[in-house]
Motif scaffolding. Structure first.
Motif, PDB file in Angstrom:
ATOM      1  N   LEU A   1       0.799  -1.224   0.000  1.00  0.00           N
ATOM      2  CA  LEU A   1       0.000   0.000   0.000  1.00  0.00           C
ATOM      3  C   LEU A   1       0.831   1.273   0.000  1.00  0.00           C
ATOM      4  N   LEU A   2       2.037   1.247   0.552  1.00  0.00           N
ATOM      5  CA  LEU A   2       2.840   2.458   0.670  1.00  0.00           C
ATOM      6  C   LEU A   2       3.130   3.109  -0.683  1.00  0.00           C
ATOM      7  N   PRO A   3       3.338   2.365  -1.785  1.00  0.00           N
ATOM      8  CA  PRO A   3       3.522   3.035  -3.082  1.00  0.00           C
ATOM      9  C   PRO A   3       2.307   3.840  -3.531  1.00  0.00           C
ATOM     10  N   HIS A   4       1.148   3.605  -2.909  1.00  0.00           N
ATOM     11  CA  HIS A   4      -0.074   4.335  -3.259  1.00  0.00           C
ATOM     12  C   HIS A   4      -0.366   5.445  -2.236  1.00  0.00           C
ATOM     13  N   SER A   5       0.652   5.925  -1.558  1.00  0.00           N
ATOM     14  CA  SER A   5       0.448   6.906  -0.485  1.00  0.00           C
ATOM     15  C   SER A   5      -0.200   8.183  -0.985  1.00  0.00           C
ATOM     16  N   ALA A   6       0.093   8.597  -2.216  1.00  0.00           N
ATOM     17  CA  ALA A   6      -0.513   9.826  -2.749  1.00  0.00           C
ATOM     18  C   ALA A   6      -2.021   9.661  -2.912  1.00  0.00           C
ATOM     19  N   GLU A   7      -2.458   8.494  -3.395  1.00  0.00           N
ATOM     20  CA  GLU A   7      -3.895   8.244  -3.548  1.00  0.00           C
ATOM     21  C   GLU A   7      -4.575   8.177  -2.187  1.00  0.00           C
ATOM     22  N   ILE A   8      -3.920   7.547  -1.222  1.00  0.00           N
ATOM     23  CA  ILE A   8      -4.497   7.453   0.118  1.00  0.00           C
ATOM     24  C   ILE A   8      -4.573   8.845   0.746  1.00  0.00           C
ATOM     25  N   ALA A   9      -3.570   9.672   0.493  1.00  0.00           N
ATOM     26  CA  ALA A   9      -3.570  11.031   1.039  1.00  0.00           C
ATOM     27  C   ALA A   9      -4.766  11.829   0.527  1.00  0.00           C
ATOM     28  N   GLU A  10      -5.140  11.630  -0.744  1.00  0.00           N
ATOM     29  CA  GLU A  10      -6.301  12.323  -1.289  1.00  0.00           C
ATOM     30  C   GLU A  10      -7.578  11.882  -0.591  1.00  0.00           C
ATOM     31  N   GLU A  11      -7.698  10.579  -0.342  1.00  0.00           N
ATOM     32  CA  GLU A  11      -8.850  10.054   0.390  1.00  0.00           C
ATOM     33  C   GLU A  11      -8.922  10.663   1.783  1.00  0.00           C
ATOM     34  N   ARG A  12      -7.784  10.705   2.479  1.00  0.00           N
ATOM     35  CA  ARG A  12      -7.751  11.258   3.829  1.00  0.00           C
ATOM     36  C   ARG A  12      -8.036  12.760   3.831  1.00  0.00           C
ATOM     37  N   ARG A  13      -7.587  13.439   2.797  1.00  0.00           N
ATOM     38  CA  ARG A  13      -7.802  14.891   2.713  1.00  0.00           C
ATOM     39  C   ARG A  13      -9.293  15.228   2.810  1.00  0.00           C
ATOM     40  N   GLU A  14     -10.102  14.496   2.052  1.00  0.00           N
ATOM     41  CA  GLU A  14     -11.535  14.779   2.055  1.00  0.00           C
ATOM     42  C   GLU A  14     -12.186  14.388   3.377  1.00  0.00           C
ATOM     43  N   GLN A  15     -11.776  13.252   3.950  1.00  0.00           N
ATOM     44  CA  GLN A  15     -12.333  12.843   5.236  1.00  0.00           C
ATOM     45  C   GLN A  15     -12.029  13.878   6.321  1.00  0.00           C
ATOM     46  N   LEU A  16     -10.801  14.357   6.348  1.00  0.00           N
ATOM     47  CA  LEU A  16     -10.409  15.331   7.373  1.00  0.00           C
ATOM     48  C   LEU A  16     -11.043  16.689   7.126  1.00  0.00           C
ATOM     49  N   ARG A  17     -11.246  17.048   5.863  1.00  0.00           N
ATOM     50  CA  ARG A  17     -11.918  18.312   5.560  1.00  0.00           C
ATOM     51  C   ARG A  17     -13.351  18.296   6.116  1.00  0.00           C
ATOM     52  N   VAL A  18     -14.052  17.171   5.900  1.00  0.00           N
ATOM     53  CA  VAL A  18     -15.418  17.047   6.417  1.00  0.00           C
ATOM     54  C   VAL A  18     -15.414  17.127   7.941  1.00  0.00           C
ATOM     55  N   GLY A  19     -14.475  16.417   8.580  1.00  0.00           N
ATOM     56  CA  GLY A  19     -14.398  16.447  10.034  1.00  0.00           C
ATOM     57  C   GLY A  19     -14.087  17.834  10.569  1.00  0.00           C
ATOM     58  N   ARG A  20     -13.149  18.520   9.920  1.00  0.00           N
ATOM     59  CA  ARG A  20     -12.794  19.873  10.371  1.00  0.00           C
ATOM     60  C   ARG A  20     -13.983  20.814  10.292  1.00  0.00           C
ATOM     61  N   GLU A  21     -14.694  20.792   9.171  1.00  0.00           N
ATOM     62  CA  GLU A  21     -15.809  21.720   8.999  1.00  0.00           C
ATOM     63  C   GLU A  21     -16.980  21.341   9.898  1.00  0.00           C
ATOM     64  N   THR A  22     -17.175  20.041  10.141  1.00  0.00           N
ATOM     65  CA  THR A  22     -18.224  19.619  11.082  1.00  0.00           C
ATOM     66  C   THR A  22     -17.931  20.160  12.472  1.00  0.00           C
ATOM     67  N   ALA A  23     -16.693  19.979  12.934  1.00  0.00           N
ATOM     68  CA  ALA A  23     -16.316  20.457  14.266  1.00  0.00           C
ATOM     69  C   ALA A  23     -16.386  21.974  14.341  1.00  0.00           C
ATOM     70  N   ARG A  24     -15.879  22.653  13.306  1.00  0.00           N
ATOM     71  CA  ARG A  24     -15.893  24.124  13.314  1.00  0.00           C
ATOM     72  C   ARG A  24     -17.330  24.660  13.385  1.00  0.00           C
ATOM     73  N   THR A  25     -18.219  24.083  12.578  1.00  0.00           N
ATOM     74  CA  THR A  25     -19.600  24.553  12.536  1.00  0.00           C
ATOM     75  C   THR A  25     -20.324  24.266  13.843  1.00  0.00           C
ATOM     76  N   MET A  26     -20.160  23.047  14.354  1.00  0.00           N
ATOM     77  CA  MET A  26     -20.841  22.676  15.594  1.00  0.00           C
ATOM     78  C   MET A  26     -20.390  23.537  16.768  1.00  0.00           C
ATOM     79  N   ILE A  27     -19.097  23.771  16.863  1.00  0.00           N
ATOM     80  CA  ILE A  27     -18.582  24.579  17.978  1.00  0.00           C
ATOM     81  C   ILE A  27     -19.027  26.025  17.829  1.00  0.00           C
TER      82      ILE A  27
END
Length: 474
Positions: A349-375
């Protein structure tokens, strides 16, 4: 646990509550935060009373309250032992499911199942004729890790890599190899609490300087500390620091390397969160890529747990070939090797780190905005980080020193959250709370709703205690 050790962990535990209540509440918090483990025998009543300058009756009452609330048990002649009771179900959570905010981690990447195919199993079977353990790590994985560093601008040979059971093991092994008992070790404050523990376990005396959400690293203070104390090692998270989320600028990286080189300090750079970028907008090199130009030595710590899945307990360290061999030779006192199967999975999986990073980017963006809005909506007096461009958590300012009280109240409602002092030393950061933006959005919303319901009463109690204290001083 000795009385002096518990006294040091307790920090500033007193409040306007009766002493026995305040003492038992602080021990409960230490248990919930993981700073004291379940199953630990507490000091004898008389010993703790002497260490805290209390009466034995007060300590006995605190221990009794711990037993009554399910946080301790006693056996005649064996003393009082800590325990963790089952939390009460959280209000409004289906099935009374416990909400966990203590760990900032993501679910498995969606690419993980594709790695578990017949080819992987055939590769795994091919290792059956070997001993099955290697103190350095499987060559396939060390090559994949070396290539990962190369893609990030840090040419690496597989012989520089030692594979470990998670990044925590890598930190511990590096500290064990580089620290002699009594040496100074520098770390950021706040920081990853298990790194503090690893450095202490190696015998280091900790010195810290601040990193803040607003300003990042206090470089003048850092440089002065290095010049004054010449620490043997310096532990830092240069990218999306835990818990503040800040990243070092290029100039910050150069200055810490210059200070380390001048003091003869080896830098331990923890990159477990290095690829958890949401929208930083700039790619910054690993510290090791700049080290030679400044005459500094850097040991890099890496992990598959944050990027791929926490269930894959695979970490590693990158060091000089000589130090890598030395670490591998001495690791037998902790563990012998890492399971082969997990290493083969990460190698694929490590050779696909760039693709995994894109997946994580969107998950963390949703989490950040959820927390920011709720707070913003439910807790408008709190301060959400103005700049949070990556990482797994938000280091929120509560505006009042009540993080420990809030964590205790939340546990009674089925929400486990790490209080601010968990990320510092000597009881600091009572005004802060770490909110994991990596949490499932639904759980994140439910957890913040629980906190918002508790906040008025916790804040009101804190205000009353402050006013009572101010009146006493006046």
């Amino acid at each position: 646990m000795g009385a002096r050790a518990l006294r040091d962990l307790l920090g500033d535990w007193r409040s306007d509550a009766p002493a026995y209540e305040a003492l038992s509440d602080r021990v409960r918090l230490l248990l919930l935060d993981g700073r004291v483990s379940s199953g630990i025998r507490l000091p004898a009543e008389r010993e703790l009373a002497d260490a805290l300058a209390l009466s034995r009756t007060t300590v006995a009452a605190a221990y009794r309250r711990l037993r009554e609330t399910g946080y301790a048990s006693s056996v005649q002649g064996s003393g009082t032992t800590t325990r963790l009771p089952n939390a009460r179900p959280a209000a409004g959570v289906p099935g009374g499911t416990l909400i966990g905010f203590t760990h900032a981690s993501l679910p498995a990447t969606r690419m993980l199942p594709s790695a578990l195919d017949d080819e992987l199993l055939a590769d795994y079977r091919s290792h059956f004729g070997t001993l099955g353990y290697d103190g350095i790590g499987q060559l396939e994985l060390r090559e994949a890790i070396a290539d990962w560093y190369g893609r990030r601008g840090l040419p690496t040979d597989p012989e520089q890599i030692v594979v470990t059971t998670g990044s925590q093991s890598a930190i511990f092994l590096a500290a064990k190899a580089l620290v002699n008992r009594g040496d100074r070790a520098w770390a950021e404050s706040p920081s990853y609490p298990n790194a503090y523990d690893a450095l202490r376990d190696a015998g280091a005396r900790l010195i810290t300087t601040p990193v803040t959400v607003e300003d990042g690293w206090d470089l003048p203070a850092l440089e002065a500390a290095f010049q004054r104390s010449a620490p043997a090692v310096a532990y830092t998270m240069p990218d999306f620091q835990n818990p503040t989320g800040r990243s070092m600028s290029m100039r910050d990286r150069e200055r810490i390397l210059e200070a380390a080189a001048a003091a003869g300090t080896v830098v331990i750079a923890d990159e477990a969160t290095a690829e958890l970028d949401i929208d930083r907008g700039v790619v910054l090199p690993p510290l090791g890529a700049l080290a030679e130009a400044h005459g500094a030595e850097v040991v890099h710590i890496g992990s598959a747990s944050k990027q791929i899945w926490g269930g894959l307990r695979i970490g590693w360290l990158r060091a000089t070939p000589q130090l890598a061999r030395r670490i591998a030779a001495q690791r037998g006192s902790t563990d012998l090797a890492v399971p082969v199967f997990e290493q083969l999975v990460v190698a694929r999986l490590l050779p696909h780190s760039a693709e995994i990073a894109e997946e994580r980017r969107e998950q963390l963006r949703v989490g950040r905005e959820t927390a920011r809005t709720m707070i913003s909506e439910l807790l408008p007096d709190w301060t959400f980080p103005p700049r949070l461009d990556g990482g797994l958590a938000a280091w929120v300012n509560l505006g009042a020193p009540v993080s420990s009280q809030l964590a205790l109240a939340a546990h009674a409602r089925g929400l486990l959250v790490a209080a601010g002092p968990r990320f510092g030393i000597d009881g600091a950061f009572e005004r802060n709370l770490r909110i994991p933006i990596a949490a499932d959005p639904q759980a994140l919303r439910q957890g913040i709703e629980v906190i918002a319901e508790l906040w008025p009463s916790v804040h009101r109690l804190a205000r009353a205690e402050f006013e009572s204290y101010a009146g006493t001083v006046a």
